[in-house]
Design an enzyme around this catalytic site. Structure first.
Site, PDB file in Angstrom:
ATOM      1  N   HIS A   1      -7.966  -4.539  -2.535  1.00 59.04           N
ATOM      2  CA  HIS A   1      -6.767  -3.968  -1.933  1.00 59.04           C
ATOM      3  C   HIS A   1      -6.363  -4.812  -0.717  1.00 59.04           C
ATOM      4  CE1 HIS A   1      -3.981  -0.663  -1.190  1.00 59.04           C
ATOM      5  NE2 HIS A   1      -4.311  -0.705   0.080  1.00 59.04           N
TER       6      HIS A   1
ATOM      7  N   ASP B   1      -9.518  -3.489  -6.611  1.00 57.84           N
ATOM      8  CA  ASP B   1      -9.028  -2.448  -5.698  1.00 57.84           C
ATOM      9  C   ASP B   1      -9.679  -1.129  -6.093  1.00 57.84           C
ATOM     10  OD1 ASP B   1      -7.547  -0.503  -4.304  1.00 57.84           O
ATOM     11  OD2 ASP B   1      -5.719  -1.719  -4.381  1.00 57.84           O
TER      12      ASP B   1
ATOM     13  N   CYS C   1       0.840  -1.196   0.000  1.00 58.62           N
ATOM     14  CA  CYS C   1       0.000   0.000   0.000  1.00 58.62           C
ATOM     15  C   CYS C   1       0.882   1.256   0.000  1.00 58.62           C
ATOM     16  CB  CYS C   1      -0.967  -0.043   1.182  1.00 58.62           C
ATOM     17  SG  CYS C   1      -2.176   1.296   1.161  1.00 58.62           S
TER      18      CYS C   1
END
Length: 287
Positions: free
Chosen positions: A255, A222, A166
């Site tokens: 994600h 995502d 991330c």
């Protein structure tokens, strides 16, 4: 506010044995992710030197979590860049996974100047007060200092890799643009079309400076990282002459799919991504 961080924090199953907040670097889990999910992976430290270390960055002492095979030197080095939650137990576990494979793996606490990411429960506040204050210039300097520490403590930085998740995935791209000594990198679901710190360039803007082979691991579902931004980055890399980078986009995958302590975890994609991550480093001279 970064939408993908919030989307992936749907409450998971209670796992009381691990429901504790980070107190020292690499221990516990960030308050924002509690309760952690029952499938959380734990890697032991048998045969390893593992724990907190202190890295000098000028007059500042930056905490980090380091794991490496006990009694060995001249080890290939992997920098591990954390998510927005800082260096908590999951990031330490990733370091131990690499150490079990023969690496010196080290995760510096890159937010520590701005606050303790581990104690926040409000994600927008965490991003505004801590994460969004860590500029690329600061992070690059901190990672340079981490590389220097590794070189003085058993690492062979001619075999230097970086990976991250991330925020740390974006940092992986950005640091590879900064440091030509990076031999290979693996970026897990890092945004490429926006910075976190106001005024920093996007990864796409930095594409011409990325010379090393980078593997990008992303999820097609995502909501915070549109697939077309990856296409833009890939085109920018190729236009700059870097044809060694590759992207893998897992279908129907959200994600934070590698984060085994969260309900966003997708076991098949995470395990496949990990195998490809390790193979990428070995293929590209970080072994």
């Amino acid at each position: 506010m970064m939408k993908e961080e919030i989307d992936s924090l749907v409450p998971g199953r209670d796992f009381s044995r691990r429901d504790f907040v980070q107190t020292t670097v690499g221990s516990g889990f960030a308050a924002a992710v509690l309760p952690v999910a029952a499938q959380t992976v734990t890697t032991d430290s048998v045969g390893l030197e593992a724990g907190s270390v202190s890295i000098p960055v000028g007059d500042f002492r930056m905490p980090a979590y380091r794991a490496q095979p006990a009694g060995r030197k001249d080890l290939p080095v992997i920098l591990v860049a954390s998510e927005i939650f800082g260096v908590h137990e999951h990031i330490a576990d990733v370091c131990r996974r690499f150490a079990k494979l023969g690496y010196l793996a080290i995760a510096p606490e890159l937010f520590v100047r701005h606050g303790n990411a581990g104690v926040y429960t409000d994600i927008p506040k965490l991003i505004a007060e801590v994460v969004g204050k860590a500029s690329d210039a600061q992070v690059d300097g901190d990672l340079d200092a981490t590389v220097a520490w590794a070189a003085a403590n058993g690492g062979d930085v001619t075999r230097l890799g970086i990976t991250g998740f991330c925020w740390g995935g974006r940092t992986t791209w950005s640091y590879t643009a900064h440091n030509p000594g990076v031999k290979a990198a693996v970026a897990w679901y890092g945004p490429v079309a926006r910075p976190y710190f106001a005024g920093d360039k996007t990864v796409i803007d930095k594409a011409a400076s990325i010379k090393a082979p980078v593997l990008g691991l992303y999820g097609a579902a995502d909501t915070g990282i549109p697939v077309d931004t990856l296409t833009q980055l890939e085109a920018a890399l190729k236009a700059a002459g870097n044809t060694a980078c590759e992207f893998i986009v897992y279908p129907d995958t959200p994600h934070a799919f590698h984060a085994d302590y969260r309900p966003s975890y997708r076991k098949a994609a995470a395990e496949d991504g990990w195998a490809k991550c390790v193979a990428w480093f070995r293929k590209n001279g970080v072994a």
